[in-house]
Design an enzyme around this catalytic site. Structure first.
Site, short mmCIF file in Angstrom:
data_model
loop_
_atom_site.label_atom_id
_atom_site.label_comp_id
_atom_site.label_asym_id
_atom_site.label_seq_id
_atom_site.Cartn_x
_atom_site.Cartn_y
_atom_site.Cartn_z
N SER A 127 0.83 -1.21 0.00
CA SER A 127 0.00 0.00 0.00
C SER A 127 0.86 1.26 0.00
O SER A 127 1.99 1.26 0.53
CB SER A 127 -0.86 -0.02 1.27
OG SER A 127 -1.42 1.25 1.50
N TYR A 152 -1.76 -1.12 10.94
CA TYR A 152 -2.06 -1.72 9.62
C TYR A 152 -0.91 -1.40 8.65
O TYR A 152 -0.38 -2.29 7.97
CB TYR A 152 -3.39 -1.16 9.10
CG TYR A 152 -3.52 -1.20 7.60
CD1 TYR A 152 -3.84 -2.39 6.95
CD2 TYR A 152 -3.30 -0.06 6.81
CE1 TYR A 152 -3.92 -2.44 5.57
CE2 TYR A 152 -3.38 -0.10 5.44
CZ TYR A 152 -3.70 -1.29 4.82
OH TYR A 152 -3.77 -1.34 3.45
N LYS A 156 2.27 -3.76 6.62
CA LYS A 156 2.66 -3.73 5.20
C LYS A 156 4.18 -3.56 5.09
O LYS A 156 4.84 -4.22 4.29
CB LYS A 156 1.94 -2.61 4.44
CG LYS A 156 0.43 -2.80 4.34
CD LYS A 156 0.05 -3.99 3.46
CE LYS A 156 -1.44 -4.20 3.37
NZ LYS A 156 -1.83 -5.50 2.82
C1 UD1 Z 1 -6.42 4.18 4.11
C2 UD1 Z 1 -4.99 3.77 4.22
C3 UD1 Z 1 -4.61 2.91 3.05
C4 UD1 Z 1 -5.53 1.73 2.98
C5 UD1 Z 1 -6.95 2.21 2.85
C6 UD1 Z 1 -7.87 0.99 2.84
C7 UD1 Z 1 -3.37 5.24 5.29
C8 UD1 Z 1 -2.62 6.52 5.21
N1 UD1 Z 1 -4.15 4.96 4.26
O1 UD1 Z 1 -6.49 5.07 3.05
O2 UD1 Z 1 -3.31 2.43 3.17
O3 UD1 Z 1 -5.17 0.93 1.89
O4 UD1 Z 1 -7.27 3.06 3.95
O5 UD1 Z 1 -8.67 0.87 3.92
O6 UD1 Z 1 -3.24 4.53 6.24
N2 UD1 Z 1 -12.70 10.75 4.33
C9 UD1 Z 1 -13.68 11.66 4.69
N3 UD1 Z 1 -14.85 11.19 5.18
C10 UD1 Z 1 -15.13 9.85 5.31
C11 UD1 Z 1 -14.13 8.93 4.92
C12 UD1 Z 1 -12.92 9.41 4.44
O7 UD1 Z 1 -13.47 12.88 4.59
O8 UD1 Z 1 -16.22 9.50 5.77
C13 UD1 Z 1 -11.44 11.25 3.78
C14 UD1 Z 1 -10.23 10.86 4.62
O9 UD1 Z 1 -9.98 11.80 5.60
C15 UD1 Z 1 -9.15 10.80 3.54
C16 UD1 Z 1 -9.89 10.42 2.26
O10 UD1 Z 1 -11.26 10.67 2.51
O11 UD1 Z 1 -8.62 12.08 3.35
C17 UD1 Z 1 -9.72 8.96 1.91
O12 UD1 Z 1 -10.00 8.17 3.04
P1 UD1 Z 1 -10.10 6.57 2.98
O13 UD1 Z 1 -11.00 6.19 1.86
O14 UD1 Z 1 -10.45 6.10 4.35
O15 UD1 Z 1 -8.65 6.09 2.57
P2 UD1 Z 1 -7.21 6.46 3.19
O16 UD1 Z 1 -7.30 6.85 4.60
O17 UD1 Z 1 -6.55 7.40 2.24
#
Ligand code: UD1
Length: 339
Positions: A127, A152, A156
């Site tokens: 990842s 997590y 990795k």
């Molecule tokens: C995270 C992990 C990634 C993992 C992935 C799968 C880290 C840095 N990243 O990705 O390695 O493969 O999860 O589970 O550890 N967001 C909102 N509202 C929400 C949900 C998300 O604003 O309800 C935002 C988050 O703050 C982030 C973006 O959307 O900025 C993406 O979030 P998300 O889809 O959870 O993925 P990552 O955190 O990038």
């Protein structure tokens, strides 16, 4: 040696199931292991109907050495794609022992079976999280890997280390560490997609549930990041494009490259608000959202340099961000209560 039989651990999960489709379309013969902890057995039926073949399936846990070895005894496996892992970032902070145990012991169990059975090809599902809070973007495969922001991510990094050490001494084994951007979207048929249990942790399934009225509104975690619109930037890749990256890696293995590391993403940074806007544009549906506080462990910006995968694998993304949104929405509409 021509690779034919491919063992896919976690093959009924989100990325695993899309990879099975691409493997079969390219003539490979997959064998699936999945413990169904975060996948539905119905995905097997969907795959078999879509692909019009029978796929050998074993409901076993990858930490179960005895059962894992039986599968290797039964099939002449040419390659392994190891997806099976726990993957919820927040949960990993709450349950570090479970995450380290599951994600490390499963890789070690599979790797020992690979060694004992003389398998020479291994793809590991890594990842972009291994870059932690990156020193620069886009992240390059040669960037230093120091510490992830959660257990997590640490699993990795440690798994990458284990496989690198293995490769140092087993020079005749091809190992690929594939560092994924954020996979989103669903299969173009609308039959496969992301199907999280309970409240989605990840952005895209949450947005889709808002789109169909299952949730009121999205909370955007933080709007004071040092980015163009204050929301976090990620590299979102269509899951089928990501899946194809695995097939290209197997093709690369035919040239016996040894250890290879590839970023798989689009190379483009997309903010949370960009994604919401793309979703609205692609579907014509208004996504209600509100700004909330930052989420612990989130980093402001992460996107990947994918030049190496382009040059060495011929990796190229077919789907735009709007395509991702449209397919995610179609899957959500067709599966209001999951599979
Ligand atoms: C995270 C992990 C990634 C993992 C992935 C799968 C880290 C840095 N990243 O990705 O390695 O493969 O999860 O589970 O550890 N967001 C909102 N509202 C929400 C949900 C998300 O604003 O309800 C935002 C988050 O703050 C982030 C973006 O959307 O900025 C993406 O979030 P998300 O889809 O959870 O993925 P990552 O955190 O990038």
């Amino acid at each position: 040696m021509k690779i034919k039989k491919v063992l896919v651990t976690g093959g009924l999960g989100y990325i695993g199931s899309h990879t099975i489709v691409e493997l079969v379309n390219k003539g490979y013969e997959p064998i699936i292991i999945d413990n169904l902890s975060n996948a539905s057995i119905k995905v097997l039926d969907v795959l078999e109907q879509m692909l019009k073949i029978k796929i050998p399936f074993y409901q076993i846990d990858c930490t179960d050495s005895c059962e894992v070895n039986k599968v290797f005894d039964e099939h002449k496996i040419d390659a392994v794609i190891h997806f099976a892992a726990l993957k919820a970032v927040g949960e990993s902070i709450q349950k570090p022992a479970e995450y380290y145990y599951n994600n490390l012991v499963s890789t070690l169990t599979i790797l020992k079976a690979v060694q004992a059975h003389g398998v020479k090809n291994f793809i590991f599902s890594s990842s972009a999280t291994v870059y932690g809070n990156p020193i620069h973007v886009p992240c390059l495969e040669s960037d230093p890997i120091v510490n992830a922001t959660n257990p997590y991510g640490q699993t990795k990094i440690i798994n990458e280390r284990i496989l690198t050490d293995y490769s140092n001494i087993h020079k005749d084994t091809n190992i690929a560490l594939l560092r994924y951007a954020n996979p989103i979207g669903a299969h173009s048929s609308g039959k496969l997609g992301e199907n999280p249990n309970g409240i989605p942790n990840n952005l895209m399934p949450y947005v889709s549930q808002v789109a169909v009225g299952k949730r009121d509104k999205l909370t955007v975690f933080g709007n004071d990041y040092p980015t163009k619109d204050g929301t976090c930037i990620r590299d979102y890749i269509h899951v089928s494009d990501l899946a194809l990256g695995h097939v290209l890696t197997l093709e690369k293995f035919e040239t016996d490259p040894g250890l290879v590391i590839y970023n798989l993403g689009t190379g483009e940074g997309t903010s949370v608000l960009d994604l919401v806007n793309a979703y609205q544009k692609a579907t014509g549906i208004k996504i209600n959202y509100t700004f909330g506080p930052r989420r612990d462990g989130d980093i402001p910006t992460n996107y990947l340099d994918v030049t190496k995968a382009k040059n060495e694998l011929g990796f190229k993304c077919k789907y735009s961000i709007e395509d991702c949104c449209k397919t995610a929405y179609e899957f959500q509409i067709k599966h209001p209560n999951g599979y």
